[in-house]
Design an enzyme around this catalytic site. Structure first.
Site: not given
Length: 856
Positions: A456-458, A508, A526
């Site tokens: 997630n979002e890294i 993501s 996102h």
């Protein structure tokens, strides 16, 4: 005595046979007789296994309620201590004489040394894997002693932190030393921007002792090679481990059944050689009943079973699974607008409707099977077809995925990495490889698993969150290098090796960033311009992604939840208790800022909480409808977030106690399979028909009635329309200037009703021309009539004038309402059914009704 023993063994064999087990194998559940102590203190008290140390300490009243007030601060000492767990179990000589014995640890959290009868049999260091330890040579007839020493996950990793040279940017780790990145443990245990910090340990999943003969099955993979409506090509792939010193003649029987009826049986003669054996058998199922996602049909599941039999027919071992036959393809291809992102199920494009899921409790063993069943009832009730298991939690229980399979809910599965860079040294990579191997094999038979996502979002964080200014050039570049090792090499290779037919996404979002418009057309997004960017909800109409995998807005839970962690003296936005239950640093002020954009800001705290719930629901619904309206450019909307892990101010649509916030009711409406949606855009009032059904609907009637807030019909228009399957179509447009006068814009609403050719209402929606604070909402009294019953009550409501965003409130946690947070139209009578096992006919539970005009 000998005769009695023989009778007992015969009865034992018969019982095992009735259960579908073989007398050749036996599984003992080691869940009794446990005690625990702080490490080195030798003060033993009763423990619950499976469980956690926090759970045991709370049960014994050795900790205050961590959820109440500011008690979170008073439970932090637990993470700095070591903890010991122990039990004993008794075996007969016959049990010890089995040829094989495996001690299976389904989940140890996290750093633990395990001793059996004085032997160190395991050094555990990953919460996310199961361990299987051969213990034949260590077991005894009579008493066997099992001890587990858990190390403080903080102290265990401090040497790594000290020697690292920099502090990782794991800002959701609520400690001045971010040790969480070194530990393969649920990241949210360390705190999050919606989460309490409770870093514990314990035997969080079951321990089993398996006693067997000859061989045991290590893995059973039902691989779907080719699926169509005509036939399904299946490869049954079995891994069997033989403990014999010589070859063993055997037979493997593969069975496929549907609803109790055998579809196909394959019998394969094999020679089991010492060690690992791989057995494959192909099946062709003609005219299969396909697994369909919720809203498209039945989520059909086939039962697959395999038995390994010795010559003579004795069953050595067996295993079974349920799986649905379907194809899921993620279409992620460059096109004229950038790069698409959508799911195609059984060859049909699917608009994904759903939410992001976090663990349902900070203490995982508090979550019971009924809690999972209720979760999926809530998901289905809101017309969802997908949930994303977010990468800061856990790989969920088997039962979770079983329910997803049965309910037709697709699962976007993250690996457990979120919002920070991670180490990439050989030891850490080895831990991750074991974790991926274990969980991919555990989950790959589930029809619900739609894809794997690395984190997630890294990658977004490394690129855009300012880490290049916070860290040296060498450290920042090392983050990219480590990222590629973990998420572009190790994890995709494991997915390709073990689950080659599923899509893998490295992160993501993979390339889109909400602050960079040029990226919005590329893959999943996102979008946090709403909330963090304090942009109005209307930007969601035009700042469109190809797939919205996260967007959200916060609200307080309702007052009956707040009363569980706060006293009336704390009922203020800036009280210490409210700040302790608001983990987003500027959260409460952002809620107030948005409220002032759209609503009259109430003076009373209780009214502020209610209006905040309305604000969250209406604002998020605006985004969901924008995403659905703009298909096929946008093909999914997964809001942040579905649920809570403790009572807190958060982005959730269902609070910790299972109460639906306004957001969940609005999601239910926005995700309706057939939706009428009106919007003013570019000087036009446009009416859209949005369908997720697989068949066209023709000869429909769309009626638009303009009604003032006292119930007078000012205008009525009717159109004959058609509704295309699986699409969004603008079927009617008007000039905004002529659609309503200035007074009508503030004093009236449009009631939109879609009916089929027989007059059945397919959908009904209200449309307002202005923001709520600009509407001339009337003062009105809502009349209520209540019918009380055991387990339920019915409330019938009427009002002479519009009662906007009406909220029915009862002091019962988790009660279910057939509807809530709705507009009660003038002259309308509406009956709401409320259900809960806690409702009693004789109690006359108090029912309170609030609507928007009462708050100013």
């Amino acid at each position: 005595m000998k005769r009695l023993k023989l009778i007992f063994m015969g009865l034992y064999a018969a019982a095992l046979s009735a259960l579908g087990q073989s007398p050749a194998s036996q599984v003992l559940h080691l869940d009794k007789g446990w005690s625990f102590s702080e490490g080195g203190k030798d003060k033993w008290q009763e423990a619950t296994v499976p469980g956690t140390v926090h759970q045991d300490l709370l049960r014994l009243k050795l900790l205050p309620d961590p959820f109440f007030g500011t008690n979170e601060q008073q439970v932090q000492w637990v993470e700095d201590k070591d903890w010991e767990y122990r039990t004993s179990f008794t075996l007969t000589q016959e049990q010890v004489d089995h040829s094989g014995a495996l001690l299976e640890f389904k989940g140890l959290d996290t750093y633990a040394d395990v001793y059996l009868n004085g032997a160190l049999i395991l050094k555990a260091e990953n919460m996310f894997v199961g361990y299987e330890v051969p213990v034949k040579e260590v077991l005894r007839a009579g008493e066997n002693r099992l001890n587990i020493y858990f190390y403080s996950p903080i102290n265990k990793t401090l040497p790594q932190w000290d020697s690292n040279g920099f502090d990782y940017p794991a800002d959701n780790d609520h400690h001045d030393k971010h040790t969480s990145v070194f530990t393969r443990k649920a990241p949210y245990h360390y705190g999050w921007d919606w989460g309490i910090r409770m870093v514990g340990c314990g035997v969080w999943r079951p321990i089993e002792l398996k006693l067997f003969e000859v061989a045991d099955i290590k893995d059973y993979y039902v691989r779907q090679l080719s699926i169509s409506r005509d036939k399904a090509e299946i490869s049954n792939e079995l891994e069997v481990y033989s403990i014999e010193d010589t070859d063993t003649q055997a037979e493997v029987v593969f069975t496929c059944s549907l609803k109790g009826q055998e579809v196909m049986v394959n019998k394969v003669p094999v020679v089991l050689t010492p060690g690992k054996n791989l057995v494959k058998s192909d099946m062709t199922i003609l005219n299969p009943s396909l697994w369909m996602p919720h809203g498209w049909g039945e989520a059909t599941l086939y039962d697959f079973k395999t038995e390994v039999r010795k010559a003579g027919g004795q069953v050595i071992d067996q295993v079974s699974c349920r799986s649905g036959l379907r194809t899921v393809r993620v279409v992620n291809e460059e096109d004229k607008d950038g790069k698409s992102f959508y799911f195609e199920v059984n060859g049909i494009p699917l608009f994904a409707k759903g939410a992001n899921y976090i663990p349902s409790d900070i203490i995982l063993n508090n979550v019971k099977e009924e809690d999972y069943r209720r979760l999926f009832r809530n998901v289905k009730a809101a017309n969802m077809n997908m949930i994303r298991i977010w990468g800061g939690g856990i790989y969920e229980e088997d039962y979770f995925y079983q329910l997803a399979d049965e309910n037709g809910i697709l699962v976007w599965q993250d690996f457990m990495f979120a919002c920070t860079s991670y180490p990439s040294d050989p030891a850490f990579l080895n831990l991750v490889e074991q974790e991926a191997h274990y969980n991919i094999r555990r989950l790959r038979n589930h029809a619900s698993i739609a894809m794997w996502c690395g984190n997630n979002e890294i990658i977004e964080a490394i690129k855009y969150w300012g880490w290049d200014k916070k860290f040296s050039k060498e450290v920042h570049q090392g983050m990219f290098t480590g990222y590629n090792k973990l998420f572009r090499t190790l994890l995709p290779n494991k997915v390709k090796e073990l689950d080659p037919d599923r899509f893998y996404l490295h992160s993501s979002p993979d390339s889109a960033n909400w602050g960079r418009p040029e990226s919005w057309g590329w893959g999943d997004s996102h979008y946090w311009g709403v909330w963090y960017g304090v942009q109005p909800f209307e930007v969601l109409d035009t700042r469109l992604p190809r797939f919205m995998s996260e967007f959200g807005f916060q609200a307080f839970p309702e007052m009956k939840v707040i009363s569980t962690f706060a006293e009336p003296k704390d009922y203020a936005l800036e009280s210490e208790v409210m700040k302790a239950h608001q983990k987003s640093s500027t959260g409460n002020s952002i809620i107030r800022t948005y409220m002032d954009m759209y609503y009259h800001v109430p003076e009373k705290f209780e009214d502020f909480v209610y209006v905040g719930l309305v604000l969250q629901g209406q604002g998020m619904r605006h985004g969901m409808e924008a995403h659905r309206r703009n298909r096929p450019y946008c093909m999914g909307t997964l809001y942040w977030q579905l649920n809570d892990s403790w009572p807190v101010v958060s982005w959730s649509s269902v609070d910790y106690f299972g109460n639906w916030k306004a957001l969940h009711y609005q999601a239910q409406r926005a995700f309706s399979p057939l939706l009428v949606n009106a919007i003013e855009e570019k000087g036009k009032l446009n009416f859209y028909l949005i369908s997720d059904e697989l068949n066209d609907r023709n000869n429909l009637t769309l009626e638009s009635r303009m009604v003032d807030f006292s119930g007078k019909v000012l205008k009525k228009e009717v159109r004959k329309v058609n509704m295309k399957a699986n699409s969004s179509t603008c079927v009617w447009e008007q000039d905004s200037a002529s659609a309503a006068t200035a007074q009508q814009r503030t004093d009236a609403l449009l009631l939109l009703t879609l009916k089929d050719s027989k007059g059945k209402v397919l959908d009904k929606q209200t449309f307002y021309f202005e923001k709520p604070k600009a509407l001339n909402l009337p003062e009105t009294t809502v009349k209520q009539k209540v019918k009380y019953m055991d387990g339920a009550c019915e409330v019938t409501l009427t009002s002479d004038k519009l009662a906007k965003d009406l909220f029915i409130e009862i002091p019962v946690q988790g009660a279910q309402f057939t509807d809530n947070f709705f507009d009660l139209l003038p002259g309308e009578s509406k009956t709401i059914r409320i259900t809960s096992p806690l409702l009693k006919k004789t109690d006359k539970t108090n029912i309170r009704v609030t609507h928007l005009r009462q708050t100013y």
